[in-house]
Design an enzyme around this catalytic site. Structure first.
Site, mmCIF file in Angstrom:
data_model
loop_
_atom_site.group_PDB
_atom_site.id
_atom_site.type_symbol
_atom_site.label_atom_id
_atom_site.label_comp_id
_atom_site.label_asym_id
_atom_site.label_seq_id
_atom_site.Cartn_x
_atom_site.Cartn_y
_atom_site.Cartn_z
ATOM 1 N N HIS A 169 -2.780 6.898 7.128
ATOM 2 C CA HIS A 169 -1.931 8.078 6.501
ATOM 3 C C HIS A 169 -2.510 9.202 6.123
ATOM 4 O O HIS A 169 -2.166 10.283 6.207
ATOM 5 C CB HIS A 169 -1.006 7.378 5.346
ATOM 6 N N HIS B 209 -4.313 0.975 7.363
ATOM 7 C CA HIS B 209 -3.151 1.269 7.718
ATOM 8 C C HIS B 209 -2.831 2.786 6.776
ATOM 9 O O HIS B 209 -2.659 3.792 7.169
ATOM 10 C CB HIS B 209 -2.070 0.489 7.395
ATOM 11 N N GLU B 210 -3.428 2.414 5.523
ATOM 12 C CA GLU B 210 -3.017 3.535 4.549
ATOM 13 C C GLU B 210 -4.097 4.613 4.851
ATOM 14 O O GLU B 210 -3.923 5.826 4.835
ATOM 15 C CB GLU B 210 -3.572 2.892 3.173
ATOM 16 N N CYS C 268 6.074 0.026 7.682
ATOM 17 C CA CYS C 268 5.735 1.243 6.711
ATOM 18 C C CYS C 268 6.967 1.611 5.891
ATOM 19 O O CYS C 268 8.106 1.815 6.334
ATOM 20 C CB CYS C 268 5.047 2.456 7.728
ATOM 21 N N LEU C 269 6.641 1.965 4.613
ATOM 22 C CA LEU C 269 7.687 2.453 3.723
ATOM 23 C C LEU C 269 8.348 3.418 4.027
ATOM 24 O O LEU C 269 9.436 3.960 3.707
ATOM 25 C CB LEU C 269 7.206 2.738 2.307
ATOM 26 N N GLY D 123 0.929 -1.220 -0.031
ATOM 27 C CA GLY D 123 -0.060 -0.046 -0.047
ATOM 28 C C GLY D 123 0.877 1.124 0.036
ATOM 29 O O GLY D 123 1.956 1.208 0.470
ATOM 30 N N GLN E 79 3.146 9.783 1.648
ATOM 31 C CA GLN E 79 4.102 9.067 1.571
ATOM 32 C C GLN E 79 5.039 9.713 0.349
ATOM 33 O O GLN E 79 6.285 9.302 0.375
ATOM 34 C CB GLN E 79 3.885 7.698 1.409
#
Length: 195
Positions: A150, A146-147, A104-105, A45, A50
């Protein structure tokens, strides 16, 4: 085109994002670039903050969780779970909370068990601005939550205990300074120029 992923510590990751409409500039290219960036970083995702954009948009492809592992079979329902979420609204979160190790990226090299509700009802627009309302469970619900966090200016580490967060502080500071090895392009908010 692969875009640099914004690292922990950048203010854009803490902003509540703005809705967009069909006239958002180069939206199709942006969505394509987000998928390419996500795949390049081996994520499932990626949310617009991000990549530095404070807009209500995220992409998901959960198929890596559907692949059969030697020890543990994957979730076949995730095989075709590739979606674009524009202006999403979580209508309801329900069910027992369950733990799963999330990463997380934007926060590389840190993964921690996070408790989240098992069901989510979400309303969103797809890339064609068609409206959908879907109920998701299990890993699909978790990835969406999770997304979604963000685009609300929240990170998975916000769900950890104060003690756990205190233990991670040094690592988080190092990430924001760029003192971390990653296999994808990143932008670090506190990295010294000229290095």
């Amino acid at each position: 085109m692969k875009l640099p992923i914004v690292a922990y510590g950048d203010p854009v990751l803490r902003k509540k994002t703005e809705e967009i409409d069909e006239d958002y500039p180069n939206l199709k290219a942006l969505i394509d670039n987000m998928f390419e960036t996500m795949y390049g970083a081996r994520g499932v995702g990626l949310a617009a903050p991000q990549i530095g954009l404070p807009i209500r948009l995220f992409v998901i492809d959960a198929s890596p969780f559907a692949e059969d592992d030697e020890d543990e079979p994957g979730d076949p329902a995730l095989k075709d779970f590739k979606k674009v979420f524009i202006n999403p609204i979580i209508v309801e979160e329900a069910g027992d909370k369950w733990g799963f190790s999330e990463g997380c990226l934007s926060i590389p090299d840190i993964s921690e068990e996070v408790m989240r509700p098992s069901h989510v009802l979400i309303n969103y627009l797809d890339e064609n601005f068609d409206e959908h309302e879907v109920e998701l469970t299990g890993l699909a619900a978790r990835i969406v939550q999770h997304e979604y966090d963000h685009i609300e200016g929240k990170l998975f580490i916000d769900k950890l205990s104060p003690l756990k967060k205190a233990m991670l502080k040094g690592k988080l500071d190092s990430i924001s300074k760029g003192q971390v090895q990653v296999s994808y392009k990143m932008k670090f908010p506190q990295q010294k120029k000229g290095r």
